[in-house]
Scaffold this motif. Structure first.
Motif, PDB file in Angstrom:
ATOM      1  N   ALA A 295       0.826  -1.208   0.000  1.00 29.86           N
ATOM      2  CA  ALA A 295       0.000   0.000   0.000  1.00 29.86           C
ATOM      3  C   ALA A 295       0.860   1.258   0.000  1.00 29.86           C
ATOM      4  O   ALA A 295       0.522   2.270  -0.627  1.00 29.86           O
ATOM      5  N   VAL A 296       2.013   1.202   0.686  1.00 31.21           N
ATOM      6  CA  VAL A 296       2.938   2.341   0.707  1.00 31.21           C
ATOM      7  C   VAL A 296       3.628   2.467  -0.637  1.00 31.21           C
ATOM      8  O   VAL A 296       3.742   3.561  -1.204  1.00 31.21           O
ATOM      9  N   ALA A 297       4.100   1.349  -1.174  1.00 34.13           N
ATOM     10  CA  ALA A 297       4.802   1.375  -2.462  1.00 34.13           C
ATOM     11  C   ALA A 297       3.899   1.877  -3.577  1.00 34.13           C
ATOM     12  O   ALA A 297       4.350   2.586  -4.486  1.00 34.13           O
ATOM     13  N   GLU A 298       2.616   1.538  -3.528  1.00 36.11           N
ATOM     14  CA  GLU A 298       1.679   1.951  -4.564  1.00 36.11           C
ATOM     15  C   GLU A 298       1.152   3.368  -4.354  1.00 36.11           C
ATOM     16  O   GLU A 298       0.540   3.942  -5.269  1.00 36.11           O
ATOM     17  N   GLY A 299       1.371   3.907  -3.165  1.00 36.61           N
ATOM     18  CA  GLY A 299       0.872   5.246  -2.884  1.00 36.61           C
ATOM     19  C   GLY A 299      -0.610   5.306  -2.586  1.00 36.61           C
ATOM     20  O   GLY A 299      -1.244   6.361  -2.720  1.00 36.61           O
ATOM     21  N   SER A 300      -1.207   4.165  -2.184  1.00 38.79           N
ATOM     22  CA  SER A 300      -2.645   4.145  -1.912  1.00 38.79           C
ATOM     23  C   SER A 300      -2.983   4.546  -0.482  1.00 38.79           C
ATOM     24  O   SER A 300      -4.154   4.562  -0.107  1.00 38.79           O
ATOM     25  N   VAL A 301      -1.959   4.831   0.326  1.00 43.95           N
ATOM     26  CA  VAL A 301      -2.177   5.337   1.684  1.00 43.95           C
ATOM     27  C   VAL A 301      -1.509   6.695   1.808  1.00 43.95           C
ATOM     28  O   VAL A 301      -0.551   7.008   1.095  1.00 43.95           O
ATOM     29  N   THR A 302      -2.010   7.500   2.740  1.00 45.12           N
ATOM     30  CA  THR A 302      -1.554   8.878   2.859  1.00 45.12           C
ATOM     31  C   THR A 302      -0.561   9.041   3.996  1.00 45.12           C
ATOM     32  O   THR A 302      -0.876   8.663   5.142  1.00 45.12           O
ATOM     33  N   PRO A 303       0.644   9.593   3.735  1.00 43.74           N
ATOM     34  CA  PRO A 303       1.572   9.879   4.834  1.00 43.74           C
ATOM     35  C   PRO A 303       0.984  10.935   5.764  1.00 43.74           C
ATOM     36  O   PRO A 303       0.395  11.915   5.315  1.00 43.74           O
ATOM     37  N   THR A 304       1.115  10.709   7.064  1.00 48.27           N
ATOM     38  CA  THR A 304       0.567  11.650   8.041  1.00 48.27           C
ATOM     39  C   THR A 304       1.626  12.271   8.935  1.00 48.27           C
ATOM     40  O   THR A 304       1.331  13.200   9.677  1.00 48.27           O
ATOM     41  N   GLY A 305       2.846  11.762   8.901  1.00 46.21           N
ATOM     42  CA  GLY A 305       3.895  12.326   9.742  1.00 46.21           C
ATOM     43  C   GLY A 305       5.005  11.336   9.981  1.00 46.21           C
ATOM     44  O   GLY A 305       5.176  10.371   9.221  1.00 46.21           O
ATOM     45  N   THR A 306       5.747  11.559  11.033  1.00 45.27           N
ATOM     46  CA  THR A 306       6.844  10.671  11.414  1.00 45.27           C
ATOM     47  C   THR A 306       6.796  10.451  12.923  1.00 45.27           C
ATOM     48  O   THR A 306       6.439  11.357  13.677  1.00 45.27           O
ATOM     49  N   PRO A 307       7.147   9.267  13.387  1.00 45.00           N
ATOM     50  CA  PRO A 307       7.201   9.040  14.837  1.00 45.00           C
ATOM     51  C   PRO A 307       8.396   9.784  15.429  1.00 45.00           C
ATOM     52  O   PRO A 307       9.359  10.089  14.709  1.00 45.00           O
ATOM     53  N   PRO A 308       8.369  10.130  16.713  1.00 42.35           N
ATOM     54  CA  PRO A 308       9.515  10.789  17.342  1.00 42.35           C
ATOM     55  C   PRO A 308      10.785   9.970  17.168  1.00 42.35           C
ATOM     56  O   PRO A 308      10.749   8.737  17.240  1.00 42.35           O
ATOM     57  N   GLY A 309      11.894  10.647  16.923  1.00 42.25           N
ATOM     58  CA  GLY A 309      13.151   9.939  16.708  1.00 42.25           C
ATOM     59  C   GLY A 309      13.597   9.119  17.895  1.00 42.25           C
ATOM     60  O   GLY A 309      14.356   8.160  17.747  1.00 42.25           O
ATOM     61  N   SER A 310      13.111   9.475  19.096  1.00 42.02           N
ATOM     62  CA  SER A 310      13.505   8.750  20.304  1.00 42.02           C
ATOM     63  C   SER A 310      12.593   7.574  20.619  1.00 42.02           C
ATOM     64  O   SER A 310      12.868   6.798  21.537  1.00 42.02           O
ATOM     65  N   GLU A 311      11.506   7.436  19.854  1.00 41.21           N
ATOM     66  CA  GLU A 311      10.557   6.346  20.124  1.00 41.21           C
ATOM     67  C   GLU A 311      11.227   4.993  19.895  1.00 41.21           C
ATOM     68  O   GLU A 311      11.929   4.781  18.913  1.00 41.21           O
ATOM     69  N   GLN A 312      10.995   4.071  20.822  1.00 39.36           N
ATOM     70  CA  GLN A 312      11.633   2.762  20.760  1.00 39.36           C
ATOM     71  C   GLN A 312      10.848   1.793  19.873  1.00 39.36           C
ATOM     72  O   GLN A 312       9.619   1.766  19.892  1.00 39.36           O
ATOM     73  N   MET A 313      11.575   1.014  19.096  1.00 37.29           N
ATOM     74  CA  MET A 313      10.979  -0.031  18.267  1.00 37.29           C
ATOM     75  C   MET A 313      11.597  -1.371  18.663  1.00 37.29           C
ATOM     76  O   MET A 313      12.800  -1.457  18.939  1.00 37.29           O
ATOM     77  N   HIS A 314      10.766  -2.395  18.695  1.00 35.71           N
ATOM     78  CA  HIS A 314      11.214  -3.738  19.054  1.00 35.71           C
ATOM     79  C   HIS A 314      11.230  -4.599  17.795  1.00 35.71           C
ATOM     80  O   HIS A 314      10.218  -4.746  17.113  1.00 35.71           O
ATOM     81  N   LEU A 315      12.383  -5.175  17.498  1.00 34.71           N
ATOM     82  CA  LEU A 315      12.600  -5.851  16.228  1.00 34.71           C
ATOM     83  C   LEU A 315      13.082  -7.278  16.418  1.00 34.71           C
ATOM     84  O   LEU A 315      13.623  -7.637  17.468  1.00 34.71           O
ATOM     85  N   VAL A 316      12.885  -8.068  15.376  1.00 40.22           N
ATOM     86  CA  VAL A 316      13.522  -9.386  15.273  1.00 40.22           C
ATOM     87  C   VAL A 316      14.375  -9.371  14.014  1.00 40.22           C
ATOM     88  O   VAL A 316      13.872  -9.133  12.913  1.00 40.22           O
ATOM     89  N   ILE A 317      15.665  -9.589  14.190  1.00 38.44           N
ATOM     90  CA  ILE A 317      16.607  -9.614  13.075  1.00 38.44           C
ATOM     91  C   ILE A 317      16.784 -11.061  12.630  1.00 38.44           C
ATOM     92  O   ILE A 317      17.116 -11.932  13.437  1.00 38.44           O
TER      93      ILE A 317
END
Length: 472
Positions: A37-59
């Motif tokens: 949906a992002v690659a096709e542009g069918s959703v609208t960008p609304t902003g960015t999360p704070p740079g300090s916000e933590q994300m939990h990932l699996v590598i």
């Protein structure tokens, strides 16, 4: 003099171009991290999360020798092969196919040098749990995390706007958790209050629902096996009320089952399960109804890779039941974990879904059509009496199934005629097996009694049935 300056300047430009090309080649793009949906542009960008916000990932790291693993899996399932049913231990699997210790350490070093904290590692060296600030991730992966509005789901989500990349020498194949676009619905387990039963009767529970020994009387009549010595793993994306299962045992006349909860991803036993309790509790209830003597291991977590990988490295359960999942093809990391299950003789029973026959415009459940899982559809059962013998069985109209849009037909389906059932001769057909999924008694939210409908009830019943087979 002018000519000399021109030549020197050209050399500088050429050197700069070569250096730029070299730097570009030094990074490797990780594919399939930007939602369609992002690659096709069918959703609208609304902003960015704070740079300090933590994300939990699996590598995720790639396995070694995938061709050798594929060959081994074929031999393990071939009765004519000397390797038939010669399953591997987790240690053997890691030694033969897991990422090397050097590759694993290189991935850890990259994460730490990028400002990420290592939250957990895996004995098969397939995944690494990490967390870090959005800003650090964006710099390390050379992407940008943005927020979007999804008009179809009327919700907000976050995702990278371009595919992330890593240094070419870092053996990372996938990073799970950079977006939350895909939601994780259950297989739509519906429990109707007893005043409005979903049952054809005549089950032993109130209002004719089927419960406990009804399933054994219908599908394993006269069998004394109870699953003793077997373990069944339940995949749970959240906690559940243990009292739900206890109350079910009371109504069904069952002894207290041997249940162990494996808490992952910071799960707490005191967490409020919310409305998802019925899904997990129903899975446990249906397993113990078919195999009351089996040990039930409930793996509770937030991230599917963590849950499935822990089941693989523990290697305690020969039967695994899954009622929840996202839509779309299986991720690279999950493909590798499912391959380890197959190599270790662990059978994964997945609910086929509750939206009826699959159509080309419909998103199929993530694991329901994968060749290394057993896809379980649903039926409507009729017995002679409460706790009585099987009389008849018909397909439940809500049972998911059809032709996979992602995977080619597996070997065991290639010699079967598809002329009358609308199946494919080139692509994977599912489900593989079926069992009752309509009119199943359940207890959720501690004491919420009702009749259930959904293949979420069928998958754990099949896992419990296979526990009887493996006990034999």
């Amino acid at each position: 003099m002018t000519r000399s300056c021109f030549v020197a300047g050209s050399l500088v430009v050429m050197l700069l171009m070569q250096t730029t090309t070299l730097h570009a080649a030094e990074r490797r793009t990780l594919r399939n991290h930007v939602p369609q949906a992002v690659a096709e542009g069918s959703v609208t960008p609304t902003g960015t999360p704070p740079g300090s916000e933590q994300m939990h990932l699996v590598i995720g790291l790639r396995l070694r020798d995938p061709d050798g693993l594929k060959k081994l899996l074929s031999e393990i399932s071939d009765p004519a092969s000397p390797k038939y049913r010669q399953y591997l231990s987790p240690q053997q699997f890691t030694e033969m196919f897991g990422p090397t210790e050097e590759d694993y350490q290189a991935a850890i070093n990259f994460a730490q040098s990028s400002g990420l904290a290592i939250a957990g590692t895996a004995t098969n060296r397939m995944i690494i749990d990490a967390s870090g600030a959005v800003g650090d991730l964006e710099r390390a992966l050379q992407t940008r995390i943005r927020t979007y509005h999804d008009p179809k789901g009327n919700r907000e989500f976050y995702a990278p706007d371009i595919e992330p990349s890593v240094p070419a020498e870092v053996p990372i194949v996938e990073i799970i958790g950079l977006d939350n676009f895909q939601q994780r619905p259950s297989a739509d387990w519906k429990v109707t209050p007893l005043a409005k039963p979903q049952s054809t009767g005549p089950g032993s529970a109130p209002d004719g629902c089927y419960i406990g020994s009804d399933f054994r009387a219908a599908y394993a009549p006269g069998v004394s096996l109870n699953g003793s010595g077997q373990s069944v793993a339940v995949v749970a994306f959240g906690t559940y009320w243990p009292n739900s299962v206890t109350n079910y045992e009371t109504v069904a006349g069952l002894s207290n089952a041997l249940i162990s909860n494996v808490l992952l991803d910071g799960m707490s036993p005191t967490s409020n399960p919310g409305w998802d309790d019925g899904e997990t509790a129903g899975d446990v209830e249906n397993v113990i109804a078919m195999a009351p003597g089996a040990q039930v291991l409930v793996y509770e977590g937030h991230n599917e890779a963590d849950i499935y990988n822990r089941i693989a490295t523990d290697n305690l359960a020969r039967q695994i039941t899954v009622s929840e999942g996202v839509t779309g093809p299986v991720s690279t990391t999950m493909v590798q974990i499912l391959s380890e299950f197959a190599a270790q003789g662990q059978n994964v029973f997945v609910a086929s879904g509750d939206s009826g026959a699959f159509t080309p415009n419909q998103a199929v459940g993530e694991l329901a059509d994968y060749p290394y899982t057993t896809s379980v559809g649903g039926t409507i059962l009729t017995t002679a009496s409460p706790g009585g013998a099987w009389m008849s069985e018909t397909a439940w109209s809500g049972s998911g199934g059809g032709v996979s849009p992602y995977y080619s037909i597996p070997t065991w389906q290639q010699s079967i005629s598809m002329a009358t059932n609308g199946g494919s001769t080139t692509m994977r057909n599912y489900p593989d097996v079926s069992i009752i999924s309509y009119g199943i008694f359940a207890v959720g939210r501690q004491n919420d009694l009702g009749c259930g409908a959904g293949t979420s009830g069928a998958a754990p019943l099949w896992a419990g049935f296979m526990a009887l087979v493996n006990q034999q």
